[in-house]
Each structure stands twice: as structure tokens, then as C-alpha cells.
Design an enzyme around this catalytic site. Structure first.
Site, PDB file in Angstrom:
ATOM      1  N   GLU A 137     -34.848  -0.962  27.307  1.00  0.00           N
ATOM      2  CA  GLU A 137     -33.539  -0.895  26.793  1.00  0.00           C
ATOM      3  C   GLU A 137     -32.671  -1.572  27.352  1.00  0.00           C
ATOM      4  O   GLU A 137     -31.607  -2.049  26.907  1.00  0.00           O
ATOM      5  CB  GLU A 137     -33.102   0.526  26.587  1.00  0.00           C
ATOM      6  CG  GLU A 137     -33.904   1.369  25.672  1.00  0.00           C
ATOM      7  CD  GLU A 137     -35.120   2.237  26.288  1.00  0.00           C
ATOM      8  OE1 GLU A 137     -35.448   3.328  25.645  1.00  0.00           O
ATOM      9  OE2 GLU A 137     -35.558   2.017  27.289  1.00  0.00           O
TER      10      GLU A 137
ATOM     11  N   THR B  21     -39.549   3.861  22.591  1.00  0.00           N
ATOM     12  CA  THR B  21     -38.581   2.897  21.809  1.00  0.00           C
ATOM     13  C   THR B  21     -39.139   1.573  21.469  1.00  0.00           C
ATOM     14  O   THR B  21     -38.832   1.132  20.356  1.00  0.00           O
ATOM     15  CB  THR B  21     -37.318   2.635  22.711  1.00  0.00           C
ATOM     16  OG1 THR B  21     -36.747   3.861  23.571  1.00  0.00           O
ATOM     17  CG2 THR B  21     -36.181   1.713  21.902  1.00  0.00           C
TER      18      THR B  21
ATOM     19  N   TYR C 124     -41.057   5.818  18.317  1.00  0.00           N
ATOM     20  CA  TYR C 124     -39.581   6.366  17.939  1.00  0.00           C
ATOM     21  C   TYR C 124     -39.552   6.376  16.393  1.00  0.00           C
ATOM     22  O   TYR C 124     -38.786   7.043  15.833  1.00  0.00           O
ATOM     23  CB  TYR C 124     -38.617   5.603  18.902  1.00  0.00           C
ATOM     24  CG  TYR C 124     -38.188   6.230  20.075  1.00  0.00           C
ATOM     25  CD1 TYR C 124     -39.059   6.844  20.951  1.00  0.00           C
ATOM     26  CD2 TYR C 124     -37.013   5.956  20.421  1.00  0.00           C
ATOM     27  CE1 TYR C 124     -38.703   7.487  22.036  1.00  0.00           C
ATOM     28  CE2 TYR C 124     -36.491   6.418  21.810  1.00  0.00           C
ATOM     29  CZ  TYR C 124     -37.281   7.280  22.393  1.00  0.00           C
ATOM     30  OH  TYR C 124     -37.043   7.739  23.712  1.00  0.00           O
TER      31      TYR C 124
ATOM     32  N   ARG D 251     -31.000   5.347  19.379  1.00  0.00           N
ATOM     33  CA  ARG D 251     -32.293   4.613  19.111  1.00  0.00           C
ATOM     34  C   ARG D 251     -33.346   4.909  18.245  1.00  0.00           C
ATOM     35  O   ARG D 251     -34.271   4.219  18.058  1.00  0.00           O
ATOM     36  CB  ARG D 251     -32.981   4.554  20.788  1.00  0.00           C
ATOM     37  CG  ARG D 251     -32.310   4.082  21.852  1.00  0.00           C
ATOM     38  CD  ARG D 251     -32.618   4.370  22.877  1.00  0.00           C
ATOM     39  NE  ARG D 251     -32.601   5.866  23.165  1.00  0.00           N
ATOM     40  CZ  ARG D 251     -33.338   6.526  24.401  1.00  0.00           C
ATOM     41  NH1 ARG D 251     -33.875   5.481  25.292  1.00  0.00           N
ATOM     42  NH2 ARG D 251     -33.071   7.690  24.443  1.00  0.00           N
TER      43      ARG D 251
ATOM     44  N   HIS E 255     -39.169  13.314  19.950  1.00  0.00           N
ATOM     45  CA  HIS E 255     -37.996  13.054  20.934  1.00  0.00           C
ATOM     46  C   HIS E 255     -36.633  13.456  20.612  1.00  0.00           C
ATOM     47  O   HIS E 255     -36.090  12.886  19.488  1.00  0.00           O
ATOM     48  CB  HIS E 255     -37.868  11.485  21.297  1.00  0.00           C
ATOM     49  CG  HIS E 255     -36.937  10.929  21.979  1.00  0.00           C
ATOM     50  ND1 HIS E 255     -36.756  10.630  23.212  1.00  0.00           N
ATOM     51  CD2 HIS E 255     -35.643  10.616  21.467  1.00  0.00           C
ATOM     52  CE1 HIS E 255     -35.523  10.273  23.688  1.00  0.00           C
ATOM     53  NE2 HIS E 255     -34.904  10.358  22.571  1.00  0.00           N
TER      54      HIS E 255
ATOM     55  N   HIS F  32     -37.827  17.052  25.911  1.00  0.00           N
ATOM     56  CA  HIS F  32     -36.592  16.601  26.262  1.00  0.00           C
ATOM     57  C   HIS F  32     -35.403  17.933  26.032  1.00  0.00           C
ATOM     58  O   HIS F  32     -34.192  17.738  25.956  1.00  0.00           O
ATOM     59  CB  HIS F  32     -35.912  15.480  25.921  1.00  0.00           C
ATOM     60  CG  HIS F  32     -36.943  14.177  25.876  1.00  0.00           C
ATOM     61  ND1 HIS F  32     -37.801  14.082  27.145  1.00  0.00           N
ATOM     62  CD2 HIS F  32     -36.990  13.369  25.019  1.00  0.00           C
ATOM     63  CE1 HIS F  32     -38.431  13.008  26.903  1.00  0.00           C
ATOM     64  NE2 HIS F  32     -37.943  12.407  25.568  1.00  0.00           N
TER      65      HIS F  32
ATOM     66  N   ASP G  49     -42.927  12.877  31.123  1.00  0.00           N
ATOM     67  CA  ASP G  49     -42.350  11.646  30.370  1.00  0.00           C
ATOM     68  C   ASP G  49     -42.653  10.654  31.548  1.00  0.00           C
ATOM     69  O   ASP G  49     -41.891   9.835  31.640  1.00  0.00           O
ATOM     70  CB  ASP G  49     -41.032  12.056  30.256  1.00  0.00           C
ATOM     71  CG  ASP G  49     -40.489  10.634  29.172  1.00  0.00           C
ATOM     72  OD1 ASP G  49     -40.982  10.164  28.622  1.00  0.00           O
ATOM     73  OD2 ASP G  49     -39.070  10.750  29.354  1.00  0.00           O
TER      74      ASP G  49
ATOM     75  N   SER H 243     -38.305   5.179  31.487  1.00  0.00           N
ATOM     76  CA  SER H 243     -37.420   4.569  32.422  1.00  0.00           C
ATOM     77  C   SER H 243     -36.258   5.750  32.858  1.00  0.00           C
ATOM     78  O   SER H 243     -35.777   6.392  31.510  1.00  0.00           O
ATOM     79  CB  SER H 243     -36.611   3.383  31.997  1.00  0.00           C
ATOM     80  OG  SER H 243     -36.053   3.379  30.752  1.00  0.00           O
TER      81      SER H 243
END
Length: 390
Positions: free
Chosen positions: A71, A100, A131, A164, A196, A225, A286, A290
Site C-alpha cells: 500500500e 489488498t 479483498y 481499501r 477482513h 482482526h 496475519d 505489512s
């Protein structure tokens, strides 16, 4: 390689406590468990389990095995997962996913990586999609991907409540969940929809809409999450009250915690205190996602990478730091994800199950040895099998 391994005098957590037993591994299976097994053969390797625990290998339900991120530009794409990234932390089963980026990270590459890791010793499954909706697939639709491609057990991680995401409607999410459900029924798989969940105030509203407006059960969706903040955690507990299951993320950094993220271990302990059944709770790493680091003006100044090893650390913290019951904490990283994902041969120490096993110190929980499908991968806390390019 010896074909038989006999682990003697070890306390077995399956994850329920089975007491002190002898456990026999033959090939890739657990084939016998008893208070005293007698077996004399030159082909048998005996292991002394005194003062140790024998636990199932961990099942990590969300790992970006081909890397994630991106990203912040091409240079922020994170690296792929290596074999020992998992085995050092007792993880023997991983579920690979895109995030993503479904443009430079692709499903064919995901499948190739999964097969490579499996050749090296892990058990690896995948989600089709990413996603965005409409979903990326290989065959042209979700149902066919799940039915015809052995590695695909569901779709994900589909993003909601996140800038996103593709901002899906209830109808769009309903359709792909129906496709996944039918694909799972036809192939004998879970057909799960990994979700997500971002930090938007809408939280799980879309999932509730889908369940209220369709015949789909809450258990079809697997939101992750859910430890981003206390409000989302409480929304997750409410989701379990209508039959849903929720997942917490163990990879984190100091900035995330400062901004209100609840450590996965603490989230598990909190939910158990609120009376949530451990069968409805899981933790995933996960891994290789990042973890962005921003300065006080919101500028990206660095990136950290999610660690698969953090999963075992979260389990240990749940027990030792937050006083969660040992068996229930262990279930959230073994039996619970295995059952949610339809992997009946994983997540337990039972006769006939895969010999995915962790031997750990009974007091410190430090890992001594890890077996994946009966093969010794870690000994004396260090990997004895490494990936092709490690």
C-alpha cells in the site's frame, strides 16, 4: 529416517488434558496412545517426554504466504513466508491468502507457493479471492474454484469496513457467500468466507444485514482482526451470540497497541471471561502482512512484517500473562480453527489424526520439538529442516 517414533511419559493436551501417556507416531499419523506402550524394534525412535507437554501443531488461519503489503508503493511489498517462519513457532498448518493486492500477487502464485511449502513439510490450504468483490478466481467463479481445486477451502480475505475494500453491498456479499457455501457442500470442505474487518465505525453491520436478509448462518463468515479496538472486540462478542466465530490477530507493533489495539492474548482472555465458548474464538498471525509505522504527522516512516511465530507467543501470553485456562487458550490456536475450517484431521492429538505435534516445557511452554505430519522439523528449539532456499 526412522518410520516409528514413541514419545514416552508425556502430558498430552489434545487440547483437553488427557493426562500422562505414551504416544506412538507411525508415518504421518498418531496410531496409538496409552499409559504404557511396549514396542521393541530397531525402527523405533524413543523420546523421553518427562516434564514436557505434547500439544497439537498450531493451525494458522491467515498467512500471506506469498507476501503482502504494497500500500506504500512497490518497494513496500513484504517478502514471502519461509518454512521455518512457521515451524519455529510450532505452526504446522497454514491457510494462505491474498490481501489488498490481487494484481501483482496472484492466485496461481499462491497455489504454487502452497504446494512448495507442502513439499517442504507443512500442510497448506488457501482461500480463493482477495479483498475485492467481484472476486478474483482461477476457474471463473468461486464455487468451481472450491470444488475443483483441492487447496481452496473458502474465499477471503474479503474486506469490509475498510477504505481499501470494494465497498461491497449486502447483496454482493450474500452472493459470494452462497457460492462458497455450495462449493463447500459439493466438495466436503468448509466453504468459509474469511472477512477482513477494517477500522470503520460500520464494523460488522454488513454481516448482520446479510444474515438477517438471507438464509445464510452467521457461522458462514469468519471475521478477523477483531482485536483492533475495544469497541470492535465487543461487537465481535455480540457476533458470537448469534452463532458467529471471530478471529484475533497476533502480529502487531507498538504503534498499533498505542492506538488502541488489544493484544490477541488479552482479547482471548477477555472473551473467555465474558463466557464466550473457546470453539468460537481463534487467533491467526496475519503472517507476512505489512505493519506500517507512521510519524506523529501521519507520514509512513517504516514497515514491519507480520510474524507467523507471533501465534505461539500469543498463546503463551494468554496463559501466562492473562491467566486464560491452558486448555481453552490452546484450543483457540488448534482445535477451534481446525473445526471452523473443516480440517477434521488437524488441531488435536488423537489416534488417526495427523502427527502435527509440539513438545514443550511444562513450566515455561518453551518449544523443544515440532513434528509436521510425523517428520521432526524442530529439535532442541532449533529448526532441523529448512526450506529450499533458507
Amino acid at each position: 529416517m526412522n518410520s516409528l517414533t514413541l514419545i514416552r511419559n508425556i502430558r498430552v493436551l489434545s487440547p483437553e488434558d488427557k493426562g500422562t501417556l505414551d504416544v506412538l507416531i507411525a508415518g504421518d499419523k498418531v496410531v496409538a496412545m496409552d499409559s504404557h506402550l511396549t514396542l521393541e524394534s530397531e525402527l523405533v525412535t524413543e523420546v523421553d517426554g518427562s516434564n514436557k507437554l505434547l500439544m497439537p501443531g498450531l493451525v494458522d488461519s491467515l498467512v500471506h504466504i506469498t507476501g503482502g503489503g504494497g500500500e506504500g508503493g512497490f518497494h513496500t511489498r513484504t517478502p514471502q513466508m519461509s518454512l521455518t517462519d512457521a515451524t519455529r513457532g510450532g505452526v504446522t498448518t497454514v491457510i494462505g491468502a491474498l490481501g489488498t493486492d490481487a494484481t501483482t500477487r496472484t492466485l496461481p502464485d499462491l497455489l504454487a507457493k502452497a504446494r512448495g511449502l507442502e513439499t517442504e513439510g507443512l500442510s497448506v490450504y488457501c482461500y480463493t479471492g482477495s479483498y475485492q468483490l467481484p472476486p478474483r478466481t482461477i476457474t471463473g467463479n468461486v464455487t468451481d474454484d472450491i470444488v475443483l481445486i483441492d487447496k481452496f477451502i473458502g474465499i477471503g480475505e474479503v474486506a469490509i469496513a475498510d477504505h481499501r475494500s470494494s465497498q461491497p453491498t449486502a447483496r454482493e456479499l450474500m452472493q459470494i457467500a452462497s457460492d462458497a457455501r455450495v462449493g463447500g457442500m459439493l466438495s466436503g470442505k468448509a466453504g468459509i468466507v474469511s472477512i477482513h474487518v477494517g477500522d470503520s465505525p460500520s464494523q460488522l453491520r454488513l454481516l448482520h444485514e446479510v444474515v438477517e436478509q438471507s438464509d445464510l448462518p452467521a457461522s458462514q463468515f469468519y471475521p478477523t482482526h477483531m482485536n483492533r479496538n475495544q469497541s470492535l472486540l465487543d461487537a465481535g462478542i455480540a457476533w458470537t451470540r448469534v452463532g458467529g466465530r471471530i478471529d484475533f490477530t497476533s502480529s502487531t507493533n507498538a504503534q498499533f497497541i498505542y492506538e488502541g489495539e488489544i493484544p490477541a492474548a488479552e482479547a482471548v482472555a477477555y472473551c473467555l471471561q465474558q463466557g464466550v465458548d473457546a470453539a468460537h474464538l481463534t487467533i491467526s498471525s496475519d503472517g507476512n502482512a505489512s505493519l506500517p509505522v507512521f510519524d506523529n504527522q501521519g507520514r509512513l516512516v517504516g514497515l514491519e512484517v507480520g510474524q507467523v511465530e507471533s501465534l505461539y507467543g500469543a498463546f503463551c501470553d494468554a496463559v501466562k500473562k492473562y491467566q486464560a485456562p491452558l486448555e481453552k487458550a490452546l484450543a483457540t490456536v488448534t482445535r477451534s480453527p481446525a473445526e471452523i475450517l473443516g480440517l477434521a484431521h488437524k488441531g488435536r492429538v488423537e489416534i488417526g489424526c495427523d502427527a502435527d505435534l509440539i513438545i514443550a516445557d511444562a513450566d515455561s511452554l518453551a518449544i523443544d520439538a515440532v513434528y509436521a505430519k510425523g517428520r521432526l522439523m524442530v529439535t532442541k528449539g532449533q529448526p532441523c529442516v529448512k526450506g529450499t532456499f533458507e
